[in-house]
Design an enzyme around this catalytic site. Structure first.
Site, short mmCIF file in Angstrom:
data_model
loop_
_atom_site.label_atom_id
_atom_site.label_comp_id
_atom_site.label_asym_id
_atom_site.label_seq_id
_atom_site.Cartn_x
_atom_site.Cartn_y
_atom_site.Cartn_z
N SER A 163 0.85 -1.18 0.00
CA SER A 163 0.00 0.00 0.00
C SER A 163 0.89 1.23 0.00
O SER A 163 2.07 1.15 0.38
CB SER A 163 -0.89 0.00 1.25
OG SER A 163 -1.53 1.26 1.42
N TYR A 175 -2.10 -1.43 10.36
CA TYR A 175 -2.11 -1.54 8.91
C TYR A 175 -0.80 -1.06 8.29
O TYR A 175 -0.16 -1.80 7.53
CB TYR A 175 -3.29 -0.76 8.33
CG TYR A 175 -3.45 -0.97 6.84
CD1 TYR A 175 -4.05 -2.12 6.36
CD2 TYR A 175 -3.00 -0.03 5.93
CE1 TYR A 175 -4.21 -2.34 4.99
CE2 TYR A 175 -3.15 -0.23 4.56
CZ TYR A 175 -3.75 -1.38 4.10
OH TYR A 175 -3.88 -1.58 2.75
#
Length: 316
Positions: A163, A175
């Protein structure tokens, strides 16, 4: 002088365009194993590769997800139930894959399965971090290690979904930590496997509308974490900070692209091109905001985020 420079840049661009258009032969004979195919990028990629004639081995978390995917694809696609947090599930899926690929080996492994927790670090406990790391990083590593011999046999590809938040941490929670770990694991893996002709690519999407970022679930999960925080933490940050965070998250979700092919086209190129890239950034927000920010001096990036954010109630 400028004419020579323009000619050199033009020649380099033309050469790169030509190299990236070279496609691997006999795609219809190549097997690709994809995790996280219930929805989102994994589901879209499975259908996309199936239409191209490749042999897709789709790993889903639920039988319902597997059935829905099979109903939208050809008979070539096969599915298996896989929980990347459980060793026995990974071992069983690996054996299932080996029975299908045989001596040809596994051409492509796409590690796509993932979950997200976005919140202020101080609102969380160790278990909240561990839950995300177990799926996004440790699960990815264990799946890769189990399937690596088959990928090496085919001199194939490993495609890991990271990401832009693996390059620039904008939120607390596990995350970004997990995606930074994916970047590090992928870099070391790429260098180690280069001796065997195996290529490793990293996909770095920006904001996209997937099951992980749905407007009806992401803000509510943040609110739930706030409710679980201690009274002291709530007093320090204040309700105004929470409302501002929820508004920011909602704005980001609404601004996210719904065109998942921007990501899956990158995955497909990494699997089918003779000369795949090391990294793929997907989405204009990734290219024009997140990635440029990560190359700025740290103090400048910190100042930009400080200026953009609403401060906690008891901030200095």
């Amino acid at each position: 002088m400028w004419l020579y420079l323009v000619a050199l840049v033009g020649l380099w661009t033309l050469l790169r365009w030509y190299r990236e258009r070279q496609v691997v032969s006999h795609l219809q004979d190549k097997y690709v194993f994809i995790t996280g195919c219930d929805s989102g990028f994994g589901n879209q990629l499975a259908r996309q590769l199936d239409r191209r004639g490749m042999r897709v081995l789709a790993a889903c978390l639920t039988e319902k997800g597997a059935e829905e995917l099979r109903s939208k694809t050809s008979d070539r696609l096969e599915s298996v139930i896989l929980d990347v947090t459980k060793t026995e599930s990974i071992v069983a899926a690996t054996q299932w894959m080996k029975e299908r690929v045989g001596n040809r080996g596994l051409w492509g492994l796409v590690n796509n399965a993932g979950i997200g927790t976005f919140a202020v670090n101080e609102w969380l406990n160790k278990q909240a971090f561990a839950k995300v790391l177990d799926v996004n990083l440790l699960g990815l590593i264990e799946v890769t290690l189990n399937m690596l011999p088959s990928v090496r046999k085919a001199r194939g590809r490993v495609v890991n979904v990271s990401s832009v938040l693996g390059r620039l941490s904008c939120f607390g929670g596990g995350y970004s930590i997990s995606k930074y770990g994916v970047e590090a694991f992928s870099d070391s893996l790429r260098r180690e496997l280069s001796y065997f002709g195996v290529k490793v690519a990293i996909i770095e999407p920006g904001g996209f509308k997937t099951a992980m970022t749905r407007s009806d679930t992401l803000p509510s999960s943040i609110k739930m974490l706030w409710d679980q925080a201690s009274s002291e933490v709530k007093e320090i940050y204040g309700e105004k900070f929470l409302l501002s965070l929820l508004e920011t998250v909602n704005s980001m979700v609404e601004a996210g692209s719904g065109d998942l092919t921007l990501v899956t086209d990158c995955m497909e190129h990494a699997l089918t091109s003779c000369h795949p890239r090391t990294r793929y950034s997907a989405g204009w927000d990734a290219k024009l905001f997140y990635l440029p920010l990560c190359y700025l001096p740290t103090f400048l990036t910190d100042a930009i985020f400080y200026w953009m954010s609403v401060k906690p109630a008891q901030a200095l």
